[in-house]
Design a protein around this motif. Structure first.
Motif, PDB file in Angstrom:
ATOM      1  N   LEU A  10      27.322   2.385  11.481  1.00 28.54           N
ATOM      2  CA  LEU A  10      27.812   2.289  12.852  1.00 28.54           C
ATOM      3  C   LEU A  10      29.246   1.771  12.862  1.00 28.54           C
ATOM      4  CD1 LEU A  10      24.657   0.574  14.404  1.00 28.54           C
ATOM      5  CD2 LEU A  10      25.267   2.996  14.600  1.00 28.54           C
ATOM      6  N   GLU A  11      29.904   1.905  13.991  1.00 26.80           N
ATOM      7  CA  GLU A  11      31.299   1.463  14.122  1.00 26.80           C
ATOM      8  C   GLU A  11      31.421  -0.044  14.323  1.00 26.80           C
ATOM      9  OE1 GLU A  11      33.838   3.470  13.375  1.00 26.80           O
ATOM     10  OE2 GLU A  11      32.145   4.769  12.896  1.00 26.80           O
ATOM     11  N   LYS A  12      30.304  -0.704  14.667  1.00 26.44           N
ATOM     12  CA  LYS A  12      30.302  -2.154  14.774  1.00 26.44           C
ATOM     13  C   LYS A  12      28.873  -2.655  14.656  1.00 26.44           C
ATOM     14  CE  LYS A  12      30.086  -2.213  19.851  1.00 26.44           C
ATOM     15  NZ  LYS A  12      30.725  -2.702  21.092  1.00 26.44           N
ATOM     16  N   CYS A  13      28.722  -3.931  14.354  1.00 25.26           N
ATOM     17  CA  CYS A  13      27.395  -4.534  14.261  1.00 25.26           C
ATOM     18  C   CYS A  13      26.783  -4.592  15.654  1.00 25.26           C
ATOM     19  CB  CYS A  13      27.511  -5.939  13.670  1.00 25.26           C
ATOM     20  SG  CYS A  13      25.967  -6.894  13.741  1.00 25.26           S
ATOM     21  N   PRO A  14      25.580  -4.040  15.857  1.00 26.72           N
ATOM     22  CA  PRO A  14      24.961  -4.036  17.187  1.00 26.72           C
ATOM     23  C   PRO A  14      24.728  -5.430  17.754  1.00 26.72           C
ATOM     24  CG  PRO A  14      23.817  -2.529  15.711  1.00 26.72           C
ATOM     25  CD  PRO A  14      24.766  -3.321  14.868  1.00 26.72           C
ATOM     26  N   LEU A  15      24.550  -6.428  16.864  1.00 26.03           N
ATOM     27  CA  LEU A  15      24.286  -7.796  17.311  1.00 26.03           C
ATOM     28  C   LEU A  15      25.514  -8.688  17.251  1.00 26.03           C
ATOM     29  CD1 LEU A  15      20.766  -8.335  15.659  1.00 26.03           C
ATOM     30  CD2 LEU A  15      21.311  -7.561  17.975  1.00 26.03           C
ATOM     31  N   GLY A  16      26.601  -8.166  16.709  1.00 25.81           N
ATOM     32  CA  GLY A  16      27.863  -8.899  16.701  1.00 25.81           C
ATOM     33  C   GLY A  16      28.075  -9.870  15.559  1.00 25.81           C
ATOM     34  N   HIS A  17      27.026 -10.197  14.793  1.00 23.62           N
ATOM     35  CA  HIS A  17      27.198 -11.212  13.740  1.00 23.62           C
ATOM     36  C   HIS A  17      27.509 -10.618  12.368  1.00 23.62           C
ATOM     37  CE1 HIS A  17      23.177 -10.024  12.523  1.00 23.62           C
ATOM     38  NE2 HIS A  17      22.634 -10.486  13.644  1.00 23.62           N
ATOM     39  N   PHE A  18      27.136  -9.393  12.116  1.00 23.09           N
ATOM     40  CA  PHE A  18      27.378  -8.673  10.859  1.00 23.09           C
ATOM     41  C   PHE A  18      26.942  -9.505   9.644  1.00 23.09           C
ATOM     42  CE2 PHE A  18      30.649  -6.046   8.262  1.00 23.09           C
ATOM     43  CZ  PHE A  18      29.703  -5.078   8.020  1.00 23.09           C
ATOM     44  N   LYS A  19      25.765 -10.132   9.776  1.00 18.67           N
ATOM     45  CA  LYS A  19      25.258 -10.998   8.710  1.00 18.67           C
ATOM     46  C   LYS A  19      25.026 -10.257   7.406  1.00 18.67           C
ATOM     47  CE  LYS A  19      22.913 -14.538  11.499  1.00 18.67           C
ATOM     48  NZ  LYS A  19      21.594 -15.177  11.802  1.00 18.67           N
ATOM     49  N   CYS A  20      24.671  -8.963   7.501  1.00 23.69           N
ATOM     50  CA  CYS A  20      24.332  -8.213   6.285  1.00 23.69           C
ATOM     51  C   CYS A  20      25.479  -8.186   5.288  1.00 23.69           C
ATOM     52  CB  CYS A  20      23.880  -6.800   6.635  1.00 23.69           C
ATOM     53  SG  CYS A  20      25.077  -5.815   7.546  1.00 23.69           S
ATOM     54  N   MET A  21      26.715  -8.248   5.782  1.00 25.14           N
ATOM     55  CA  MET A  21      27.869  -8.315   4.883  1.00 25.14           C
ATOM     56  C   MET A  21      28.487  -9.714   4.845  1.00 25.14           C
ATOM     57  SD  MET A  21      28.505  -5.686   3.061  1.00 25.14           S
ATOM     58  CE  MET A  21      28.557  -3.895   2.915  1.00 25.14           C
ATOM     59  N   ASN A  22      28.573 -10.372   5.988  1.00 30.93           N
ATOM     60  CA  ASN A  22      29.187 -11.706   6.008  1.00 30.93           C
ATOM     61  C   ASN A  22      28.429 -12.716   5.161  1.00 30.93           C
ATOM     62  OD1 ASN A  22      31.513 -11.366   7.676  1.00 30.93           O
ATOM     63  ND2 ASN A  22      30.212 -11.318   9.493  1.00 30.93           N
ATOM     64  N   GLU A  23      27.104 -12.556   5.080  1.00 26.11           N
ATOM     65  CA  GLU A  23      26.293 -13.500   4.311  1.00 26.11           C
ATOM     66  C   GLU A  23      25.869 -12.937   2.955  1.00 26.11           C
ATOM     67  OE1 GLU A  23      23.079 -14.960   6.693  1.00 26.11           O
ATOM     68  OE2 GLU A  23      24.414 -15.730   8.259  1.00 26.11           O
ATOM     69  N   MET A  24      26.478 -11.835   2.545  1.00 20.30           N
ATOM     70  CA  MET A  24      26.170 -11.230   1.248  1.00 20.30           C
ATOM     71  C   MET A  24      26.548 -12.194   0.118  1.00 20.30           C
ATOM     72  SD  MET A  24      25.178  -8.343  -0.363  1.00 20.30           S
ATOM     73  CE  MET A  24      25.473  -7.046   0.856  1.00 20.30           C
ATOM     74  N   PRO A  25      25.590 -12.586  -0.743  1.00 13.47           N
ATOM     75  CA  PRO A  25      25.929 -13.440  -1.888  1.00 13.47           C
ATOM     76  C   PRO A  25      26.918 -12.741  -2.827  1.00 13.47           C
ATOM     77  CG  PRO A  25      23.546 -13.382  -1.519  1.00 13.47           C
ATOM     78  CD  PRO A  25      24.152 -12.302  -0.664  1.00 13.47           C
ATOM     79  N   GLU A  26      27.895 -13.476  -3.273  1.00 12.13           N
ATOM     80  CA  GLU A  26      28.931 -12.893  -4.131  1.00 12.13           C
ATOM     81  C   GLU A  26      28.628 -13.053  -5.618  1.00 12.13           C
ATOM     82  OE1 GLU A  26      32.654 -14.642  -2.985  1.00 12.13           O
ATOM     83  OE2 GLU A  26      32.324 -14.251  -0.849  1.00 12.13           O
ATOM     84  N   THR A  27      27.888 -14.088  -5.973  1.00 15.87           N
ATOM     85  CA  THR A  27      27.702 -14.436  -7.387  1.00 15.87           C
ATOM     86  C   THR A  27      27.097 -13.290  -8.190  1.00 15.87           C
ATOM     87  OG1 THR A  27      27.398 -16.771  -6.797  1.00 15.87           O
ATOM     88  CG2 THR A  27      26.686 -16.094  -8.986  1.00 15.87           C
ATOM     89  N   GLY A  28      26.045 -12.656  -7.677  1.00 15.43           N
ATOM     90  CA  GLY A  28      25.405 -11.577  -8.413  1.00 15.43           C
ATOM     91  C   GLY A  28      26.332 -10.409  -8.653  1.00 15.43           C
ATOM     92  N   ILE A  29      27.134 -10.064  -7.655  1.00 15.41           N
ATOM     93  CA  ILE A  29      28.092  -8.951  -7.782  1.00 15.41           C
ATOM     94  C   ILE A  29      29.150  -9.294  -8.818  1.00 15.41           C
ATOM     95  CG2 ILE A  29      29.798  -7.554  -6.553  1.00 15.41           C
ATOM     96  CD1 ILE A  29      28.157  -8.138  -3.980  1.00 15.41           C
ATOM     97  N   VAL A  30      29.677 -10.520  -8.731  1.00 14.33           N
ATOM     98  CA  VAL A  30      30.718 -10.970  -9.660  1.00 14.33           C
ATOM     99  C   VAL A  30      30.193 -11.002 -11.090  1.00 14.33           C
ATOM    100  CG1 VAL A  30      32.155 -12.937 -10.331  1.00 14.33           C
ATOM    101  CG2 VAL A  30      31.995 -12.271  -7.918  1.00 14.33           C
ATOM    102  N   ASP A  31      29.035 -11.591 -11.277  1.00 16.93           N
ATOM    103  CA  ASP A  31      28.454 -11.686 -12.631  1.00 16.93           C
ATOM    104  C   ASP A  31      28.204 -10.300 -13.216  1.00 16.93           C
ATOM    105  OD1 ASP A  31      28.515 -14.421 -12.499  1.00 16.93           O
ATOM    106  OD2 ASP A  31      26.374 -14.678 -12.093  1.00 16.93           O
ATOM    107  N   PHE A  32      27.721  -9.389 -12.386  1.00 18.22           N
ATOM    108  CA  PHE A  32      27.461  -8.038 -12.857  1.00 18.22           C
ATOM    109  C   PHE A  32      28.755  -7.363 -13.301  1.00 18.22           C
ATOM    110  CE2 PHE A  32      27.224  -3.468 -12.222  1.00 18.22           C
ATOM    111  CZ  PHE A  32      26.044  -3.135 -12.867  1.00 18.22           C
ATOM    112  N   ALA A  33      29.780  -7.416 -12.458  1.00 17.43           N
ATOM    113  CA  ALA A  33      31.050  -6.763 -12.789  1.00 17.43           C
ATOM    114  C   ALA A  33      31.728  -7.415 -13.983  1.00 17.43           C
ATOM    115  CB  ALA A  33      31.983  -6.794 -11.570  1.00 17.43           C
ATOM    116  N   ASN A  34      31.502  -8.711 -14.171  1.00 20.46           N
ATOM    117  CA  ASN A  34      32.081  -9.417 -15.323  1.00 20.46           C
ATOM    118  C   ASN A  34      31.263  -9.236 -16.592  1.00 20.46           C
ATOM    119  OD1 ASN A  34      34.363 -10.468 -14.074  1.00 20.46           O
ATOM    120  ND2 ASN A  34      33.321 -12.353 -13.415  1.00 20.46           N
ATOM    121  N   GLY A  35      30.128  -8.535 -16.463  1.00 19.16           N
ATOM    122  CA  GLY A  35      29.292  -8.288 -17.638  1.00 19.16           C
ATOM    123  C   GLY A  35      28.452  -9.453 -18.061  1.00 19.16           C
ATOM    124  N   ASN A  36      28.216 -10.405 -17.148  1.00 23.52           N
ATOM    125  CA  ASN A  36      27.413 -11.591 -17.481  1.00 23.52           C
ATOM    126  C   ASN A  36      25.917 -11.311 -17.375  1.00 23.52           C
ATOM    127  OD1 ASN A  36      29.834 -12.935 -17.770  1.00 23.52           O
ATOM    128  ND2 ASN A  36      29.762 -13.829 -15.719  1.00 23.52           N
TER     129      ASN A  36
END
Length: 326
Positions: A300-326
Motif C-alpha cells: 500500500l502507499e501508506k500504513c492503514p493504521l499510521g504506525h508502520f510497526k512492521c518496518m519501524n519495529e523490525m529487529p536489525e540484529t538478525g539482518i546485520v548478522d546474516f549479511a556479515n556472515g555471522n
C-alpha cells in the motif's frame, strides 16, 4: 503420448510472478520429449525471457487482444499452460479453443486469509503451485533455482568506485509500494553495522532515498539507485557477497545466482504470496508478527493504521548478522 507438443505458457505480469515461471518453462522443455515451448507476456517484461534458452519463441501481448488471439491461433498450439488465470487469459482460452491447464489462484482463500488473518493458504512456494498446472504432462520439479540470464558481462570497474569493486553487500532499497520499504533511518542504521562496503540498488524513484542514506551512513555506502540499468543492477547483484532486499522484483531475481539473501517483509507476507527465496542455499526471511499484518497482498502507499510497526519495529540484529556472515 505427449511427444512433439507445441506449448504456450502465459503469464502477463508482474516481474516477480514471471520470474517464478522460469522453472516451469525449463522443466517443460527438458522433460517433455521434443517439446516446443513458447511464452506470452507483456512487452514490459520481455527482458525476463528474451535470453532464456528454454523458450523457443517469445510472444508479446498486443494492444488488441483480438490480434494476440489471432497470433495464437496461427501458431496452432497443442496446449496452453495458463499461469496467470485472469479475464484476458480466460478469453484467450475460450476464443482459441486450445486445450488448457490453468494455475489455481485460490482467490477466496487468499481474501479470507488477508481480511480475517486466517491461515487458509498452505505454505507452498509459487513455483510449486505453478508446477501443478503441468503435472498432467508428467513434469516434476527438478529442484533447481529460478533462471535469469544477464544480457552482458559488464565491467564492474565502470559501474562502481574502487572501494566497492572487490566485496560488497547489495542492499535493494526499492519496492513498488511504501509498505514494502524500510524507512531510511532503519536502512542507515543497518548500513552502519555492516562490515563490508554497501551498494544501494533501486530505480530512479528511490534515488533521493539512496542519496540521504549514503550521506548519513558514510563512505562505505555507494548509491547506484537510478544510475545503473536493470541489467547492470542484476549483474551487480550476482557479484555481491550477500543481498538485503524487500518484496520486489530485483530481490527475487537475485535468487537465480544463489547468493545469500536476507528477504525483508513489511506489510506483505511470504506465506500469503508464496514467494520466499526459492532454492537458495543460504537465506533469511525477516518479518515480525503483528495482528495487523499482512495489511495487503501487494503493498500500500501508506500504513492503514499510521504506525508502520512492521518496518519501524523490525529487529536489525538478525539482518546485520546474516549479511556479515555471522
Amino acid at each position: 503420448m505427449f511427444s512433439k507438443m507445441k506449448i504456450l505458457v502465459i503469464r502477463f505480469s508482474s516481474m516477480g510472478d514471471i520470474i517464478y515461471t522460469t522453472p516451469v518453462v525449463r522443466c517443460l522443455k527438458k522433460q517433455v520429449p521434443d517439446a516446443e515451448v513458447h511464452f506470452l507476456t507483456k512487452p514490459a517484461f520481455k527482458y525476463i525471457y528474451d535470453s532464456n534458452p528454454y523458450v523457443d519463441k517469445l510472444l508479446l501481448l498486443k494492444p488488441s487482444l483480438t490480434d494476440t488471439i489471432n497470433e495464437i491461433k496461427a501458431e496452432k498450439y497443442d496446449q496452453i499452460i495458463d499461469l496467470h488465470n485472469n479475464l484476458r487469459t480466460t478469453i484467450i482460452k475460450l476464443r482459441t479453443g486450445i486445450k488448457a491447464s490453468t494455475y489455481k489462484k485460490q482467490p477466496i482463500r487468499k481474501w479470507l486469509s488477508l481480511k480475517f488473518k486466517l491461515n487458509l493458504i498452505a505454505a507452498e512456494h509459487l513455483v510449486d503451485r505453478y508446477l501443478k498446472a503441468v503435472k498432467f504432462l508428467g513434469v516434476i520439479n527438478d529442484d533447481a533455482p529460478i533462471d535469469y540470464y544477464v544480457k552482458a558481462q559488464h565491467d564492474i570497474s565502470k559501474l562502481l568506485p574502487p572501494t566497492h569493486q572487490n566485496s560488497y553487500v547489495a542492499f535493494i532499497i526499492g519496492a513498488t509500494h511504501f509498505t514494502k520499504r524500510m524507512p531510511n533511518y532503519k536502512i542507515i542504521s543497518i548500513c552502519k553495522q555492516l562490515n563490508l562496503a554497501v551498494l544501494l540498488l533501486g530505480g530512479n524513484d528511490v534515488k533521493a532515498n539512496g542519496d540521504e542514506i549514503a550521506a548519513a551512513a558514510g563512505k562505505q555506502v555507494y548509491n547506484a539507485c537510478g544510475i545503473t540499468s536493470l541489467d547492470e543492477s542484476v549483474f551487480l547483484v550476482s557479484k555481491a557477497k550477500s543481498v538485503i532486499g524487500f518484496d520486489t522484483g530485483l530481490t527475487h531475481i537475485a535468487e537465480a545466482f544463489n547468493v545469500p539473501i536476507a528477504s525483508v517483509w513489511g506489510g506483505t507476507t511470504p506465506d500469503l504470496l508464496g514467494v520466499w527465496p526459492y532454492k537458495v542455499k543460504n537465506s533469511l526471511i525477516a518479518g515480525i508478527e503483528l495482528s495487523c499484518r499482512p495489511c495487503s497482498k501487494f503493498g500500500l502507499e501508506k500504513c492503514p493504521l499510521g504506525h508502520f510497526k512492521c518496518m519501524n519495529e523490525m529487529p536489525e540484529t538478525g539482518i546485520v548478522d546474516f549479511a556479515n556472515g555471522n
